[in-house]
Write a protein that holds these residues in place. Structure first.
Motif, PDB file in Angstrom:
ATOM      1  N   THR A 183       0.922  -1.295  -0.180  1.00 35.09           N
ATOM      2  CA  THR A 183       0.363   0.045   0.169  1.00 35.09           C
ATOM      3  C   THR A 183       1.324   1.184  -0.221  1.00 35.09           C
ATOM      4  N   CYS A 184       1.443   1.770  -1.588  1.00 30.21           N
ATOM      5  CA  CYS A 184       2.036   2.668  -1.166  1.00 30.21           C
ATOM      6  C   CYS A 184       1.484   4.178  -0.704  1.00 30.21           C
ATOM      7  N   GLN A 185       1.432   5.134  -1.748  1.00 34.13           N
ATOM      8  CA  GLN A 185       0.980   6.657  -0.992  1.00 34.13           C
ATOM      9  C   GLN A 185      -0.041   7.307  -1.614  1.00 34.13           C
ATOM     10  N   ASP A 186      -0.576   6.643  -2.295  1.00 35.65           N
ATOM     11  CA  ASP A 186      -2.193   6.417  -3.240  1.00 35.65           C
ATOM     12  C   ASP A 186      -2.959   6.051  -2.436  1.00 35.65           C
TER      13      ASP A 186
ATOM     14  N   GLN B   6      -4.214   2.084  -2.469  1.00 39.03           N
ATOM     15  CA  GLN B   6      -4.636   1.007  -3.220  1.00 39.03           C
ATOM     16  C   GLN B   6      -3.264   0.423  -2.641  1.00 39.03           C
TER      17      GLN B   6
ATOM     18  N   CYS C 154       7.597  -0.149  -2.854  1.00 41.90           N
ATOM     19  CA  CYS C 154       6.735   0.912  -3.792  1.00 41.90           C
ATOM     20  C   CYS C 154       7.940   2.216  -4.037  1.00 41.90           C
TER      21      CYS C 154
ATOM     22  N   ASP D 258       8.374  10.047   3.353  1.00 41.36           N
ATOM     23  CA  ASP D 258       6.977   9.157   3.375  1.00 41.36           C
ATOM     24  C   ASP D 258       6.619   7.697   3.616  1.00 41.36           C
TER      25      ASP D 258
ATOM     26  N   ARG E 296       3.803  -0.374 -12.543  1.00 34.99           N
ATOM     27  CA  ARG E 296       1.989  -0.663 -12.988  1.00 34.99           C
ATOM     28  C   ARG E 296       2.032  -2.283 -13.527  1.00 34.99           C
TER      29      ARG E 296
END
Length: 771
Positions: free
Chosen positions: A372-375, A377, A385, A392, A572
């Motif tokens: 679960t990265c910065q966005d 999701q 990440c 972060d 991605r």
């Protein structure tokens, strides 16, 4: 301290209820389908199976192995039910730090928790979460390792003040920076170097272009890591080049020594470790040493003598890539192939990503990661990440499943650590493979007719005895026993695959596998296959049904739930052009293809994606400018031309505007071989800027020209007007008749003469005269 155990138990109970409903509705109870005769065997069938050890339970050949809720409904008391579940316990969890330097730098925490314990039941799953943060102002140790062979002479001259430059650049990211320096050439032995006596003190002897240099050496540690930049500059300025014989250098020897000689180099545990490797040629690899008679493989240890020189240079072979990678990872060292001018960018890029690695991974454990990265999701199958800013925090969910039970007494553990971090998460594993009721087993029990051991509610009979209470001997048969060996009226005795003895089916042996079950109705070889392999090799066959290992689903377990194979180089899933099904990308974007749908000349974003590779590969600019990222993401072949040809119907013409307001053009095409080809102009097309002097002269000239033209026009107009007026005058004059006779204004002159005469008329006299 918080523990995940209560949550895990509740989740396990929910799973049990769900599984009970599913299997009850389908008519299949996997817990009762096998010929389980002990509690341990029951627990191995499925993580939702439970065992009832109550003595008076199970009469009438009802199985003691069943779902937890079914056992309760059938009258087994809760205290007699053996139903261990997988769970997680957190042993140490210190909070994440926010800053790396200062008096707290030795206690900096970048991963949370730090220690956990897993209690795993075979086939069962548990999970735990962890967080990683790249703290600000983290200490950095940088060791500069330079090739001092003769071909690097010019480079040596350019780095005389390298320490000052590096300190200024790295000071943008950390206030705690240290520098070290080492050098290398190659093994001082034939055929790698000149070994004749005249070359021992001066390998450049007789070389006209550069007649003097220092003796050849393998690796020399010159300056331990220090915050005194001036010391670094001083040592660099003292260095002189040497000379070796062949083109490759002994750089891998030097890298390994710089990595494993921790005390001599001065690597700090609480710092990032950067090893900058500067050379102009390829290094020697393992087995190259055999050319010089070196057959002993490198042992991966430190071999620096009192002079801080590599003492085993002429004794052991060059290290292999695998050994080199192992030692760099073991000591948390980032290897950077020297790009001095962009070192700040490279380091910033290194710190812009977090990737987890697993150490000492037990073979019987299956791990799956969700990042679960910065966005925010969740990304199943990913353990990294990217595009992070320093400070972060990212989180990961790790699911763990035990496939089997290790030998008794085996301690299992593994470690999860972010790549390049000193911080780590230590995980200890305890396997729940034994039943608690087995600890109270009674041998020669009267319950078992003194012919067996009573354990967990059943009798384990001595050899030659059968029956629930060991009351029969093998060979006893009769019609009264046969009905108990039929699954249903009209069915074959023991399903035709065994013999009935003392109310029990003794199943035949089979060359294909094991036949089992109360009525020999099950086996472990009649399940679905994939490409001839039972359960695709990713599951176990239980009574006609594949029980898939963790990470696989499907009737024949051929569908992988792992998604890491679908992640493209840019991070991605299927390049954003498809979905991951059974571990493979199914491209949904028209025109997209490739293992990760990364190829798509007709996609709207095709030019934008390839533009970044053009920028970094040809001009060393753009978002991917640092070497490591560019080499990893941009593997397409790039051809540069003076002029683009656009005749290829399968190629796409791409254009973009550069920072200098120039236009860069390139063609993107995919060959039948699967190779992506980018054909680009050597240089962007730029329109030349206006020349100020020329503009001024042009303006002045234009003004003068306009003035002259206006004067000419005015003169022309005046001239035409005069000509017209003159013509009109001439016309009027020609029409006028100015002859004297016809001029009304002119009269002919008349002369009059008077004569003097006397007239005596009327008494008057007149004198005439001429007038």
């Amino acid at each position: 301290m918080w523990s995940a155990a209560p949550w895990t138990r509740r989740a396990a109970l929910c799973c049990v209820l769900l599984q009970t409903l599913v299997h009850s509705s389908g008519g299949l109870n996997m817990c009762m389908s096998g010929s389980t005769t002990s509690c341990e065997e029951c627990l191995l069938i499925h993580p939702n199976c439970a065992w009832c050890s109550q003595q008076d339970f199970g009469r009438g050949w009802m199985s003691r192995c069943d779902f937890f809720t079914n056992l309760l409904k059938r009258g087994c008391e809760n205290r007699f039910i053996e139903f261990p579940s997988s769970r997680t316990s957190i042993l140490e969890s210190r909070p994440l730090s926010s800053k790396g330097s200062g008096w707290t730098q030795y206690d900096v925490v970048q991963i949370m928790p730090q220690k956990i314990s897993l209690s795993l039941r075979p086939g069962g799953q548990t999970w735990f979460g962890l967080q990683v943060r790249q703290v600000e102002d983290y200490p950095v140790d940088l060791y500069y390792l330079m090739d001092l062979s003769l071909s690097m002479k010019d480079d040596l001259d350019t780095i005389r003040n390298l320490g000052t430059k590096l300190a200024l650049e790295m000071g943008k990211l950390t206030s705690n920076f240290r520098l070290g320096f080492g050098s290398f050439v190659d093994k001082n032995m034939s055929p790698f170097s000149y070994t004749a006596d005249k070359y021992q003190e001066n390998p450049c002897n007789g070389y006209k272009l550069f007649p003097n240099c220092v003796p050849t050496f393998g690796f020399r540690h010159i300056l331990s890591l220090t915050d005194k930049v001036d010391r670094f500059n001083e040592e660099v300025q003292k260095q002189m080049v040497s000379r070796n014989r062949d083109a490759p250098e002994g750089g891998f020897d030097a890298i390994l020594q710089a990595a494993v000689c921790k005390e001599e180099i001065g690597w700090r545990k609480e710092a990032y470790h950067l090893l900058v490797f500067a050379t102009d040629d390829v290094p020697h690899l393992a087995l190259d040493g055999r050319l010089g008679g070196l057959v002993q493989p490198h042992d991966g240890r430190c071999h620096l003598n009192d002079k801080n020189e590599y003492s085993a240079s002429t004794q052991m072979d060059y290290p292999s890539l695998a050994l080199l990678g192992e030692k760099l990872a073991e000591n948390n060292i980032f290897l950077i192939f020297a790009v001095t001018k962009r070192l700040y960018v490279i380091y910033k890029n290194i710190r812009s990503k977090v990737e987890l690695s697993v150490w000492d991974h037990p073979e019987d454990l299956s791990l799956s990661f969700t990042a679960t990265c910065q966005d925010g999701q969740p990304l199943p199958g990913l353990r990294k990440c990217a595009d992070l800013k320093i400070g972060d925090t990212v989180s990961f969910n790790v699911s763990v499943e035990a496939r089997s039970c290790p030998p008794r007494g085996t301690d299992q553990s593994f470690t999860i650590k972010p790549v390049g971090f000193k911080d780590r998460l230590e995980v200890s594993v305890d396997y729940q493979c034994d039943c608690g009721c087995s600890q109270t087993a009674k041998s020669n029990s009267s319950i078992c007719s003194s012919m067996g051991t009573y354990t967990c509610g059943t009798c384990q009979c001595e050899p030659g005895y059968l029956g629930a209470r060991c009351e029969c001997q093998e060979g006893d048969s009769g019609s009264m026993y046969l009905s108990a060996c039929r699954e249903a009226e009209g069915k074959q005795i023991c399903s035709g695959r065994g013999e009935c003895s003392c109310n029990q089916c003794l199943c035949y042996e089979s060359e294909f596998g094991k036949i089992y079950g109360s009525f020999c109705e099950c086996d472990d070889f009649s399940c679905a296959r994939h490409k001839g392999i039972l359960c695709s090799g990713h599951g176990e066959c239980h009574c006609g049904e594949c029980k898939c290992h963790a990470g696989y689903v499907g009737d024949n377990c051929n569908c992988s739930t792992e998604t890491s194979t679908c992640v493209s180089d840019d991070g991605r899933m299927c390049s954003g052009r498809g979905s991951c099904v059974c571990g493979r990308c199914q491209c949904s974007e028209p025109g997209a293809f490739g293992d990760t749908c990364e190829k798509c000349p007709t996609c709207p974003d095709a030019c934008g994606t390839k533009r970044e590779c053009i920028e970094c590969r040809l001009f060393n600019s753009g978002r991917l400018a640092d070497n490591q990222t560019c080499q990893r993401l941009c593997k397409d072949e790039i051809i540069t031309v003076e002029m683009l040809k656009t005749e290829d119907p399968n190629a796409v013409l791409c254009l973009y505007k550069t920072d200098d307001d120039c236009v860069m053009k390139f063609m993107y095409s995919e060959h039948a071989s699967g190779l992506s080809v980018l054909t680009a102009l050597k240089e962007p097309e730029c329109s030349r800027g206006p020349d100020a002097l020329m503009v001024l002269l042009a303006v002045v000239g234009s003004i003068l020209l306009v003035g002259v033209v206006l004067l000419a026009v005015w003169k022309l107009v005046i001239t035409i007007h005069d000509h017209r007026e003159f013509a009109r005058f001439q016309s009027a004059r020609s029409r006028a008749r100015y002859e004297m006779a016809s001029n009304p204004l002119y009269k002919q002159p008349v002369s009059t003469h008077f004569v003097e005469t006397d007239f005596n008329m009327f008494g008057k006299s007149y004198n005439g005269g001429v007038h």
